[in-house]
Design a protein around this motif. Structure first.
Motif, PDB file in Angstrom:
ATOM      1  N   CYS A  36       0.831  -1.202   0.000  1.00 53.40           N
ATOM      2  CA  CYS A  36       0.000   0.000   0.000  1.00 53.40           C
ATOM      3  C   CYS A  36       0.866   1.252   0.000  1.00 53.40           C
ATOM      4  O   CYS A  36       1.874   1.314   0.685  1.00 53.40           O
ATOM      5  N   GLN A  37       0.415   2.243  -0.752  1.00 48.94           N
ATOM      6  CA  GLN A  37       1.037   3.557  -0.667  1.00 48.94           C
ATOM      7  C   GLN A  37       0.686   4.158   0.675  1.00 48.94           C
ATOM      8  O   GLN A  37      -0.355   3.844   1.260  1.00 48.94           O
ATOM      9  N   THR A  38       1.502   5.063   1.150  1.00 46.95           N
ATOM     10  CA  THR A  38       1.210   5.703   2.428  1.00 46.95           C
ATOM     11  C   THR A  38       0.293   6.908   2.264  1.00 46.95           C
ATOM     12  O   THR A  38      -0.239   7.408   3.250  1.00 46.95           O
ATOM     13  N   ASP A  39       0.094   7.385   1.044  1.00 44.94           N
ATOM     14  CA  ASP A  39      -0.813   8.513   0.825  1.00 44.94           C
ATOM     15  C   ASP A  39      -2.249   8.082   1.068  1.00 44.94           C
ATOM     16  O   ASP A  39      -2.677   7.028   0.609  1.00 44.94           O
ATOM     17  N   ALA A  40      -2.994   8.920   1.771  1.00 38.16           N
ATOM     18  CA  ALA A  40      -4.413   8.684   2.008  1.00 38.16           C
ATOM     19  C   ALA A  40      -5.181   9.856   1.416  1.00 38.16           C
ATOM     20  O   ALA A  40      -4.720  10.999   1.447  1.00 38.16           O
ATOM     21  N   TYR A  41      -6.362   9.565   0.866  1.00 36.95           N
ATOM     22  CA  TYR A  41      -7.192  10.564   0.199  1.00 36.95           C
ATOM     23  C   TYR A  41      -8.580  10.575   0.827  1.00 36.95           C
ATOM     24  O   TYR A  41      -9.096   9.529   1.216  1.00 36.95           O
ATOM     25  N   CYS A  42      -9.184  11.745   0.889  1.00 37.73           N
ATOM     26  CA  CYS A  42     -10.541  11.903   1.399  1.00 37.73           C
ATOM     27  C   CYS A  42     -11.517  11.328   0.375  1.00 37.73           C
ATOM     28  O   CYS A  42     -11.469  11.682  -0.803  1.00 37.73           O
ATOM     29  N   ALA A  43     -12.432  10.467   0.827  1.00 39.86           N
ATOM     30  CA  ALA A  43     -13.414   9.881  -0.081  1.00 39.86           C
ATOM     31  C   ALA A  43     -14.446  10.903  -0.534  1.00 39.86           C
ATOM     32  O   ALA A  43     -15.045  10.744  -1.591  1.00 39.86           O
ATOM     33  N   ALA A  44     -14.648  11.962   0.239  1.00 41.85           N
ATOM     34  CA  ALA A  44     -15.653  12.967  -0.113  1.00 41.85           C
ATOM     35  C   ALA A  44     -15.161  13.918  -1.202  1.00 41.85           C
ATOM     36  O   ALA A  44     -15.887  14.211  -2.145  1.00 41.85           O
ATOM     37  N   CYS A  45     -13.911  14.386  -1.106  1.00 44.27           N
ATOM     38  CA  CYS A  45     -13.420  15.384  -2.076  1.00 44.27           C
ATOM     39  C   CYS A  45     -12.266  14.868  -2.934  1.00 44.27           C
ATOM     40  O   CYS A  45     -11.794  15.572  -3.822  1.00 44.27           O
ATOM     41  N   ASN A  46     -11.786  13.652  -2.663  1.00 43.27           N
ATOM     42  CA  ASN A  46     -10.698  13.023  -3.423  1.00 43.27           C
ATOM     43  C   ASN A  46      -9.375  13.783  -3.349  1.00 43.27           C
ATOM     44  O   ASN A  46      -8.514  13.606  -4.204  1.00 43.27           O
ATOM     45  N   LYS A  47      -9.186  14.578  -2.325  1.00 45.70           N
ATOM     46  CA  LYS A  47      -7.932  15.327  -2.151  1.00 45.70           C
ATOM     47  C   LYS A  47      -7.012  14.565  -1.208  1.00 45.70           C
ATOM     48  O   LYS A  47      -7.451  13.850  -0.308  1.00 45.70           O
ATOM     49  N   LEU A  48      -5.719  14.786  -1.412  1.00 41.10           N
ATOM     50  CA  LEU A  48      -4.697  14.172  -0.569  1.00 41.10           C
ATOM     51  C   LEU A  48      -4.840  14.676   0.866  1.00 41.10           C
ATOM     52  O   LEU A  48      -4.990  15.877   1.104  1.00 41.10           O
ATOM     53  N   LEU A  49      -4.798  13.757   1.803  1.00 40.25           N
ATOM     54  CA  LEU A  49      -4.836  14.111   3.215  1.00 40.25           C
ATOM     55  C   LEU A  49      -3.415  14.348   3.715  1.00 40.25           C
ATOM     56  O   LEU A  49      -2.468  13.759   3.195  1.00 40.25           O
TER      57      LEU A  49
END
Length: 136
Positions: free
Chosen positions: A69-82
């Protein structure tokens, strides 16, 4: 004698707001990208129909050989990088509600000390590069 039943009151999920859209990512969800190697068996067959050769196959035995898994997480609502790595958000799993509130306060405090986040690899079909992913 009648049995007494105790009703358990459902506790709402603590709030970890997305810095971009303010949605609670613990309630609405977050996602990440993974690279996976899958092995499977293809049973091939050949048919001759009206003088033409046709081939088809059936697939079975899908097995995951490797999963990263990549360590980047994204918001499911706006698809932006957290701004928090995947493992920091997943570290909330198993915490009591009070511990989770403490950890969330720590994550939110990090935002004040952090420059804008950049993804460590492009999302989508392009695999991440370098040391930018961790096993999940």
């Amino acid at each position: 004698m009648q049995k007494q039943t105790t009703q358990t009151e459902e506790t709402p999920v603590p709030s970890l707001p997305c810095p971009n859209c303010q949605e609670n990512i613990l309630a609405t969800g977050f996602y990440n990208y993974c690279i996976e190697s899958v092995g499977l068996r293809e049973d091939n067959r050949t048919d001759v129909i009206e003088g033409q050769i046709y081939m088809d196959h059936d697939e079975s035995g899908h097995e995951t050989g490797d999963h990263e898994c990549q360590t980047d997480a994204y918001c499911a609502a706006c698809n932006k990088l957290l701004p928090w790595p995947l493992y920091a958000i997943r570290a909330l799993e198993g915490c009591s509600i009070s511990e989770a509130h403490e950890e969330i306060d720590n994550l939110l405090a990090e935002l004040k000390d952090q420059p804008d986040a950049e993804p460590n690899g492009p999302p989508g079909n392009d695999p991440p590069k370098g040391e930018a992913h961790a096993n999940a």
